[in-house]
Design a protein around this motif. Structure first.
Motif, PDB file in Angstrom:
ATOM      1  N   THR A   1      38.623  27.052 -27.310  1.00 50.81           N
ATOM      2  CA  THR A   1      38.289  26.248 -25.956  1.00 50.81           C
ATOM      3  C   THR A   1      39.561  26.187 -25.162  1.00 50.81           C
ATOM      4  O   THR A   1      39.695  26.528 -23.914  1.00 50.81           O
ATOM      5  CB  THR A   1      37.812  24.955 -25.916  1.00 50.81           C
TER       6      THR A   1
ATOM      7  N   SER B   1      23.806  27.546 -16.231  1.00 46.61           N
ATOM      8  CA  SER B   1      24.864  26.932 -17.422  1.00 46.61           C
ATOM      9  C   SER B   1      23.950  26.056 -18.201  1.00 46.61           C
ATOM     10  O   SER B   1      24.174  25.825 -19.275  1.00 46.61           O
ATOM     11  CB  SER B   1      25.909  26.587 -16.902  1.00 46.61           C
TER      12      SER B   1
ATOM     13  N   GLY C   1      33.409  27.112 -13.065  1.00 48.37           N
ATOM     14  CA  GLY C   1      33.631  27.134 -14.260  1.00 48.37           C
ATOM     15  C   GLY C   1      35.481  26.812 -14.293  1.00 48.37           C
ATOM     16  O   GLY C   1      35.574  26.124 -15.114  1.00 48.37           O
ATOM     17  N   THR C   2      35.858  27.391 -13.730  1.00 48.32           N
ATOM     18  CA  THR C   2      37.412  27.210 -13.825  1.00 48.32           C
ATOM     19  C   THR C   2      37.825  25.900 -13.377  1.00 48.32           C
ATOM     20  O   THR C   2      38.681  25.054 -14.099  1.00 48.32           O
ATOM     21  CB  THR C   2      38.091  28.299 -12.809  1.00 48.32           C
TER      22      THR C   2
ATOM     23  N   THR D   1      25.000  33.397 -24.578  1.00 45.78           N
ATOM     24  CA  THR D   1      25.377  33.679 -23.069  1.00 45.78           C
ATOM     25  C   THR D   1      25.686  35.412 -22.946  1.00 45.78           C
ATOM     26  O   THR D   1      24.974  35.904 -22.040  1.00 45.78           O
ATOM     27  CB  THR D   1      26.661  32.986 -22.831  1.00 45.78           C
TER      28      THR D   1
ATOM     29  N   LEU E   1      36.032  23.176 -13.757  1.00 45.75           N
ATOM     30  CA  LEU E   1      35.753  22.375 -14.827  1.00 45.75           C
ATOM     31  C   LEU E   1      36.637  22.396 -16.050  1.00 45.75           C
ATOM     32  O   LEU E   1      37.237  21.558 -16.432  1.00 45.75           O
ATOM     33  CB  LEU E   1      34.387  22.888 -15.614  1.00 45.75           C
TER      34      LEU E   1
ATOM     35  N   SER F   1      31.208  24.778 -18.660  1.00 44.25           N
ATOM     36  CA  SER F   1      32.221  25.623 -18.087  1.00 44.25           C
ATOM     37  C   SER F   1      32.109  27.116 -18.887  1.00 44.25           C
ATOM     38  O   SER F   1      32.316  28.254 -18.302  1.00 44.25           O
ATOM     39  CB  SER F   1      33.671  25.342 -18.116  1.00 44.25           C
ATOM     40  N   ILE F   2      31.827  27.060 -20.145  1.00 44.33           N
ATOM     41  CA  ILE F   2      31.791  28.705 -20.818  1.00 44.33           C
ATOM     42  C   ILE F   2      30.920  29.455 -20.395  1.00 44.33           C
ATOM     43  O   ILE F   2      31.221  30.752 -20.037  1.00 44.33           O
ATOM     44  CB  ILE F   2      31.935  28.275 -22.377  1.00 44.33           C
TER      45      ILE F   2
ATOM     46  N   LEU G   1      29.489  29.733 -17.470  1.00 46.25           N
ATOM     47  CA  LEU G   1      29.736  29.991 -15.998  1.00 46.25           C
ATOM     48  C   LEU G   1      30.949  30.848 -15.967  1.00 46.25           C
ATOM     49  O   LEU G   1      30.916  31.984 -15.114  1.00 46.25           O
ATOM     50  CB  LEU G   1      30.285  28.699 -15.386  1.00 46.25           C
ATOM     51  N   LEU G   2      31.727  30.838 -17.230  1.00 45.70           N
ATOM     52  CA  LEU G   2      32.919  31.834 -16.907  1.00 45.70           C
ATOM     53  C   LEU G   2      32.450  33.261 -17.728  1.00 45.70           C
ATOM     54  O   LEU G   2      33.020  34.199 -17.650  1.00 45.70           O
ATOM     55  CB  LEU G   2      33.974  31.423 -17.989  1.00 45.70           C
TER      56      LEU G   2
ATOM     57  N   ALA H   1      30.220  31.249  -9.690  1.00 47.35           N
ATOM     58  CA  ALA H   1      30.209  30.840 -11.099  1.00 47.35           C
ATOM     59  C   ALA H   1      31.775  30.754 -11.776  1.00 47.35           C
ATOM     60  O   ALA H   1      32.032  29.605 -12.356  1.00 47.35           O
ATOM     61  CB  ALA H   1      29.325  31.899 -11.976  1.00 47.35           C
ATOM     62  N   GLN H   2      32.396  31.802 -11.439  1.00 52.12           N
ATOM     63  CA  GLN H   2      33.669  31.866 -12.210  1.00 52.12           C
ATOM     64  C   GLN H   2      34.618  30.812 -11.698  1.00 52.12           C
ATOM     65  O   GLN H   2      35.490  29.986 -12.240  1.00 52.12           O
ATOM     66  CB  GLN H   2      34.232  33.010 -11.819  1.00 52.12           C
TER      67      GLN H   2
END
Length: 403
Positions: free
Chosen positions: A359, A226, A291-292, A270, A294, A74-75, A77-78, A287-288
């Motif tokens: 996290t 990712s 990620g969100t 990243t 997840l 997820s990281i 992606l965000l 992507a956001q």
């Protein structure tokens, strides 16, 4: 503790984690009350309730998989559409309030130790683990348990108390920005910006996460990138850990902690890639959002270990010790933050990064729509991995000398 769903019921547990995350998002975007409460709290409370009713197991391999795979994926992606210049601008302020919050953890630990040192056997080592954990997250807890060779039963009891307090404090912190009395007394630029841009006909969450154009190529590029970034980052961190001796001098120990940390390497790599080819990542939609989603699965997992029966059975006084640390951390963070005019969002995330790690702090920023603070709090929060071990070790040795 037996449960209706056993820990090895992999598909049932995945169905609950992913399904309840989806329900939490739906409720948050559909109903005003749920939007104010936030989907993150709905996800956490649902899991906590079912765990305490004996329906969900408190521990399971599926939960470990979320920590090991879902959260790392997820990281990136965000962060794919993060403004790198804004990250560095915001990191300075967050670093300062994070260090102030760390002083709160240390003060709470010292106070709790002198109040309870005659009541809890083996408290110096327990205190070291919990203090380290509340300076940067559970990574430090495991390292300090190994450093002091703490018995397994003691570690298990402390883990239960640690996880319970983290879940409860997460609930408190994510609720604070919604309390009008508190909000009026702090600057809230990120929440103000969200409200200015919100569509009044929708909930805040629905307005922020509006439908957008997205293609199969977007999904493929976002998820594929990712996976690659996580794999390369973790491998690089592993290589550096192998090259730098673990028991070297202070400088090599710090260097190993910096370049050998999985999450710090992941965040740094990243942001570096995004800064080198910004246009590529700017063109990727979705992507956001992926990620969100997840991260919402992660919210569900946070609530599961908060088992009240286990706390009462194994660690009531350890829970009191941990609660004192959390309370003092909160008092110091908000009092000093108010004195030096830090924004409410910055104080909340810094305190969260202390108690739960980078996290959980990033997850909270995402759930509240404070997307400009996601990258900075990840960077600042990973500092807790480094200083937490030193603080926990130093206090543990001092406490031991007093017994």
């Amino acid at each position: 503790m037996n449960s209706l769903i056993s820990p090895d019921e992999t598909w049932l547990l995945w169905a609950f984690l992913v399904g309840w995350a989806a329900v939490s998002i739906y409720l948050e975007q559909r109903f005003k009350w749920a939007s104010k409460l936030s989907g993150a709290i709905i996800a956490l409370l649902g899991a906590m309730l079912l765990a305490n009713l004996g329906i969900l197991p408190v521990e399971a391999p599926v939960y470990d998989a979320v920590w090991s795979y879902v959260v790392p994926l997820s990281i990136p992606l965000l962060l794919f559409q993060t403004n790198i210049r804004r990250v560095w601008q915001e990191s300075g302020r967050l670093l300062l309030i994070f260090l102030i919050s760390t002083i709160g953890t240390m003060a709470g630990s010292i106070l709790a130790f002198f109040l309870l040192k005659d009541l809890i056997p083996g408290l110096p080592h327990i205190a070291a683990m919990i203090t380290g954990s509340y300076t940067g997250g559970g990574v430090n807890f495991a390292a300090l348990a190994s450093r002091f060779d703490v018995p397994g039963e003691t570690v298990s009891s402390a883990v239960v108390a640690d996880n319970f307090l983290m879940a409860i404090y997460f609930f408190v912190l994510i609720t604070i920005p919604a309390i009008g009395f508190i909000r009026k007394r702090f600057g809230t630029p990120h929440m103000d910006e969200m409200e200015r841009n919100a569509d009044t006909s929708d909930t805040a969450a629905a307005s922020y996460w509006k439908r957008k154009e997205i293609s199969l190529s977007d999904i493929a590029m976002a998820v594929g990138a990712s996976f690659v970034v996580v794999a390369v980052s973790f491998k690089l961190a592993e290589v550096f850990r192998g090259l730098i001796p673990e028991d070297g001098n202070t400088m090599t120990t710090i260097l190993r902690a910096v370049v050998g940390d999985d999450y710090l390497m992941l965040t740094t790599l990243t942001l570096l890639i995004v800064s080198l080819v910004p246009k590529y990542f700017e063109r990727i939609n979705g992507a956001q959002e992926i990620g969100t989603f997840l991260i919402y699965i992660f919210f569900v997992v946070i609530g599961v270990p908060a088992s009240i029966p286990l706390i009462l059975q194994n660690a009531p006084l350890i829970l009191v010790f941990a609660a004192i640390i959390v309370f003092i951390n909160m008092i110091v963070s908000f009092s000093v933050g108010k004195l030096f005019k830090f924004d409410l969002e910055e104080i909340v995330l810094a305190s969260n990064a202390n108690i739960g790690g980078p996290t959980t702090a990033a997850a909270m920023a995402i759930s509240r729509g404070w997307t400009k603070l996601v990258g900075p709090i990840l960077i600042v929060g990973t500092l807790g991995y480094i200083i937490g071990n030193y603080i926990g070790t130093a206090l543990g040795l001092w406490y031991s000398s007093l017994m």
